[in-house]
Scaffold this motif. Sequence first.
Motif, PDB file in Angstrom:
ATOM      1  N   ILE A  77       0.814  -1.218   0.000  1.00 48.58           N
ATOM      2  CA  ILE A  77       0.000   0.000   0.000  1.00 48.58           C
ATOM      3  C   ILE A  77       0.847   1.267   0.000  1.00 48.58           C
ATOM      4  O   ILE A  77       0.428   2.294  -0.539  1.00 48.58           O
ATOM      5  CB  ILE A  77      -0.980  -0.029   1.199  1.00 48.58           C
ATOM      6  N   ASP A  83      -3.644   6.870  -3.994  1.00 49.20           N
ATOM      7  CA  ASP A  83      -4.756   6.186  -4.663  1.00 49.20           C
ATOM      8  C   ASP A  83      -5.706   5.545  -3.653  1.00 49.20           C
ATOM      9  O   ASP A  83      -6.894   5.383  -3.932  1.00 49.20           O
ATOM     10  CB  ASP A  83      -4.234   5.108  -5.611  1.00 49.20           C
ATOM     11  N   VAL A  84      -5.188   5.172  -2.508  1.00 48.37           N
ATOM     12  CA  VAL A  84      -6.008   4.576  -1.455  1.00 48.37           C
ATOM     13  C   VAL A  84      -6.791   5.659  -0.718  1.00 48.37           C
ATOM     14  O   VAL A  84      -7.945   5.463  -0.328  1.00 48.37           O
ATOM     15  CB  VAL A  84      -5.122   3.779  -0.463  1.00 48.37           C
ATOM     16  N   ILE A 101      -8.262  -1.412  -4.809  1.00 47.85           N
ATOM     17  CA  ILE A 101      -6.801  -1.263  -4.882  1.00 47.85           C
ATOM     18  C   ILE A 101      -6.137  -2.569  -5.305  1.00 47.85           C
ATOM     19  O   ILE A 101      -4.990  -2.572  -5.743  1.00 47.85           O
ATOM     20  CB  ILE A 101      -6.191  -0.726  -3.568  1.00 47.85           C
ATOM     21  N   SER A 104      -4.841  -2.487  -8.865  1.00 52.16           N
ATOM     22  CA  SER A 104      -3.528  -1.929  -9.182  1.00 52.16           C
ATOM     23  C   SER A 104      -2.397  -2.861  -8.749  1.00 52.16           C
ATOM     24  O   SER A 104      -1.307  -2.794  -9.289  1.00 52.16           O
ATOM     25  CB  SER A 104      -3.351  -0.551  -8.536  1.00 52.16           C
TER      26      SER A 104
END
Length: 169
Positions: A77, A83-84, A101, A104
């Motif tokens: 992560i 993006d999270v 997620i 990705s």
Amino acid sequence: MKSVSIIAAAAVMLASSVNAASNDPRECEVCMKVMQDVRDALPKADQKDKPKIEAALAAQCAKDTLSARERKICYYIDPIKRDVAHPFSLGMPVDRLCKRINKSNSEICGVKFPVKTENLEKKDLTKLRVKQLKSILLDRGVECKGCVEKEEYIKMVQDTEHLAGSDEF
């Protein structure tokens, strides 16, 4: 007309098989735990602020009390924190957040907690599938060479019980 009904039936079967495959209760379980811990640690007012969410993710991942699997999720992560933070700030549920997620980095939902077997008796192990027994052995770093029958896998799981406590990679 007949071909339309056949196509419709095939589409329904395809949709149901895809839905059944994604209903694994252990799918994304480590990611969901980490995200829920971050959400619980943030005050309600800060759950919409992306920089504070990123800071909370970093703080959660910096804890010394994380298990090896939780640290692995943090490793995945960390590069995509921004993006999270966006779907997190919109209040997306943790299961949907982890599945998003996972697109990705497909390894995120592949990290699972080990199956607890210390209190399982032989009759409980017989209820598990061979795939689950193989997964338990894989988590313990053991390969069952020559195992063909389910009973052989159960015996190997019982024989390697002393390896169950290690959660390190």
